[in-house]
Write a protein that holds these residues in place. Structure first.
Motif, PDB file in Angstrom:
ATOM      1  N   VAL A 114       0.752  -1.229  -0.027  1.00  0.00           N
ATOM      2  CA  VAL A 114       0.047   0.098   0.147  1.00  0.00           C
ATOM      3  C   VAL A 114       0.822   1.251   0.043  1.00  0.00           C
ATOM      4  O   VAL A 114       1.945   1.287   1.003  1.00  0.00           O
ATOM      5  CB  VAL A 114      -0.850  -0.159   1.305  1.00  0.00           C
ATOM      6  CG1 VAL A 114      -1.798   1.250   1.343  1.00  0.00           C
ATOM      7  CG2 VAL A 114      -1.659  -1.248   1.252  1.00  0.00           C
ATOM      8  N   ASN A 115       0.760   2.282  -0.902  1.00  0.00           N
ATOM      9  CA  ASN A 115       1.200   3.468  -0.774  1.00  0.00           C
ATOM     10  C   ASN A 115       0.914   4.261   0.146  1.00  0.00           C
ATOM     11  O   ASN A 115      -0.408   4.601   0.642  1.00  0.00           O
ATOM     12  CB  ASN A 115       0.915   4.269  -2.273  1.00  0.00           C
ATOM     13  CG  ASN A 115       1.660   3.583  -3.441  1.00  0.00           C
ATOM     14  OD1 ASN A 115       2.871   3.728  -3.505  1.00  0.00           O
ATOM     15  ND2 ASN A 115       0.754   2.739  -4.101  1.00  0.00           N
ATOM     16  N   VAL A 116       1.615   4.734   0.970  1.00  0.00           N
ATOM     17  CA  VAL A 116       1.712   5.854   2.094  1.00  0.00           C
ATOM     18  C   VAL A 116       2.093   7.168   1.855  1.00  0.00           C
ATOM     19  O   VAL A 116       3.595   7.298   1.605  1.00  0.00           O
ATOM     20  CB  VAL A 116       2.108   5.027   3.556  1.00  0.00           C
ATOM     21  CG1 VAL A 116       1.986   6.106   4.602  1.00  0.00           C
ATOM     22  CG2 VAL A 116       1.282   3.921   3.659  1.00  0.00           C
ATOM     23  N   ILE A 179      10.772   1.026  -0.127  1.00  0.00           N
ATOM     24  CA  ILE A 179      11.145   2.473  -0.750  1.00  0.00           C
ATOM     25  C   ILE A 179      10.395   2.679  -2.332  1.00  0.00           C
ATOM     26  O   ILE A 179      10.950   1.678  -3.093  1.00  0.00           O
ATOM     27  CB  ILE A 179      12.633   2.673  -0.933  1.00  0.00           C
ATOM     28  CG1 ILE A 179      13.331   2.757   0.436  1.00  0.00           C
ATOM     29  CG2 ILE A 179      12.914   4.318  -1.587  1.00  0.00           C
ATOM     30  CD1 ILE A 179      14.705   3.233   0.391  1.00  0.00           C
ATOM     31  N   ASP A 180       9.690   3.147  -2.475  1.00  0.00           N
ATOM     32  CA  ASP A 180       9.009   3.576  -4.028  1.00  0.00           C
ATOM     33  C   ASP A 180       9.833   4.529  -4.881  1.00  0.00           C
ATOM     34  O   ASP A 180      10.324   5.272  -4.289  1.00  0.00           O
ATOM     35  CB  ASP A 180       7.305   4.120  -3.797  1.00  0.00           C
ATOM     36  CG  ASP A 180       6.662   3.397  -4.845  1.00  0.00           C
ATOM     37  OD1 ASP A 180       7.129   2.880  -5.883  1.00  0.00           O
ATOM     38  OD2 ASP A 180       5.311   3.882  -4.761  1.00  0.00           O
ATOM     39  N   ASP A 181       9.722   4.321  -5.986  1.00  0.00           N
ATOM     40  CA  ASP A 181      10.331   5.157  -6.903  1.00  0.00           C
ATOM     41  C   ASP A 181      11.923   5.091  -6.819  1.00  0.00           C
ATOM     42  O   ASP A 181      12.364   6.263  -6.963  1.00  0.00           O
ATOM     43  CB  ASP A 181       9.574   6.532  -7.117  1.00  0.00           C
ATOM     44  CG  ASP A 181       8.076   6.317  -7.185  1.00  0.00           C
ATOM     45  OD1 ASP A 181       7.688   5.187  -7.865  1.00  0.00           O
ATOM     46  OD2 ASP A 181       7.309   7.265  -6.493  1.00  0.00           O
ATOM     47  N   PHE A 182      12.427   4.182  -6.405  1.00  0.00           N
ATOM     48  CA  PHE A 182      13.981   4.206  -5.959  1.00  0.00           C
ATOM     49  C   PHE A 182      14.639   4.659  -7.110  1.00  0.00           C
ATOM     50  O   PHE A 182      14.510   4.107  -8.317  1.00  0.00           O
ATOM     51  CB  PHE A 182      14.188   2.995  -5.296  1.00  0.00           C
ATOM     52  CG  PHE A 182      15.912   3.058  -4.892  1.00  0.00           C
ATOM     53  CD1 PHE A 182      15.931   3.832  -3.634  1.00  0.00           C
ATOM     54  CD2 PHE A 182      16.775   2.530  -5.562  1.00  0.00           C
ATOM     55  CE1 PHE A 182      17.277   4.084  -3.330  1.00  0.00           C
ATOM     56  CE2 PHE A 182      18.024   2.735  -4.934  1.00  0.00           C
ATOM     57  CZ  PHE A 182      18.164   3.552  -3.773  1.00  0.00           C
TER      58      PHE A 182
HETATM   59 MG    MG Z   1       4.117   5.512  -4.693  1.00  0.00          MG
END
Ligand code: MG
Ligand code: C2E
Ligand code: MG
Ligand code: MG
Length: 286
Positions: A114-116, A179-182
């Protein structure tokens, strides 16, 4: 002449400013009623293992469809963040997603990611809210991953410290952090070793779109370095935005074991994900 130029400048720039403000106002006004009017939905995109393409997780992606057509997340999420509405909306997404993902977890052992937003993470009581949601939905903590964008980790140390502490508190309960969009931020690879993180999601801008004739050289130096670091620190990496079989093969050749993208499955409602499980995890669904 100066007066005239000044007036021209006003007439040139003002409509743009007004348009941006009106867009913001329209989106924030609409969002305020989106939950109660049932205009929000959560779609899911499978995360698969390479090379088998078996689903190991699903990512929750928020969708907003007010009357007259849908609004892309990249247009409304920033407004929700700036106004603070992301806090109640994010809570709604988490609960909805945990409920939906519980069934998939029970049947297939898959996780939910889930994106937070930073805004949610900074909210006092966020960790308690997450734990409460797990308790009411029955999804185990070990099946939940929270995706935080890289920018959180590269903020001024003083600002970031309470956020990192909140993440560590959640990890103590078995919840994982990705970590998103790393690669889009500024964290050095060595700095990564100090972060409360379990998974890296390699931004799709680092996934080559033209894989032909790229056998030599350093075309994939960054991706390769991240994947190697992942191996040495047991930090699994997920390659985002895989759209072709060639890309999937290349990433696998580079040592990537997890991937996500239109090539495997597009984000969709629960019924689409059920169909994707039938297609990609046939042994378990038989
Ligand atoms: Mg995201
Ligand atoms: P993200 O977390 O990086 O999510 C991945 C985005 O890439 C999604 O866009 C997904 O639909 C898209 N995508 C997946 N596979 C492919 C592919 O093969 N090619 C291409 N071109 N795109 C692909 P989406 O759904 O429009 O979401 C955009 C961003 O909005 C997300 O980026 C995330 O940062 C944010 N977002 C979405 N849902 C939520 C939410 O519930 N809470 C928060 N805070 N942010 C959210
Ligand atoms: Mg994400
Ligand atoms: Mg991403």
């Amino acid at each position: 002449a100066a007066k005239r130029a000044g007036r021209d400048r006003v007439s040139v720039y003002r409509p743009e400013l007004r348009t941006a403000r009106e867009t913001f106002t329209r989106i924030s006004a609409g969002l305020r009623h989106a939950v109660e009017r049932g205009e929000l939905a959560v779609h899911y995109q499978p995360v698969v293992e390479l090379p088998s393409a078996r689903i190991v997780a699903v990512e929750a992606l928020l969708r907003w469809t007010p009357p007259g057509g849908s609004v892309p997340p990249l247009d409304f999420i920033p407004v929700a963040e700036e106004t603070g509405m992301i806090v109640p909306i994010g809570a709604w997404v988490l609960e909805r997603a945990c409920r939906d993902a519980k069934a998939w977890h029970d049947r297939h052992g898959t996780s939910l990611t889930v994106n937070v937003s930073v805004r949610q993470l900074a909210e006092p009581g966020f960790a308690e809210q997450v734990l409460r949601t797990l308790a009411t939905t029955g999804l185990p903590a070990g099946a939940l991953v929270l995706e935080i964008t890289e920018s959180v980790f590269v903020g001024v140390a003083d600002d970031a410290a309470p956020l990192l502490a909140a993440l560590d508190g959640l990890r103590a309960h078995g919840i994982r952090v990705a970590i998103d969009d790393f690669g889009t931020g500024y964290s050095s690879l060595s700095y990564l070793t100090q972060l409360p993180v379990d998974i890296l999601k390699i931004d799709r801008s680092f996934v080559p779109t033209d894989t032909a004739g790229s056998g030599s050289g350093d075309d994939h130096a960054f991706t390769r370095a991240v994947l190697q670091l992942g191996t040495s620190r047991q930090l699994p990496a997920i390659a985002e935005g895989i759209e072709t079989q060639d890309q999937a093969r290349l990433l696998h050749d580079l040592g990537c074991r997890l991937a996500q993208g239109y090539h495997f499955a597009r984000p969709g409602p629960v019924a689409d994900v059920d169909a994707a499980f039938l297609r990609l995890n046939p042994a378990l669904t038989a």
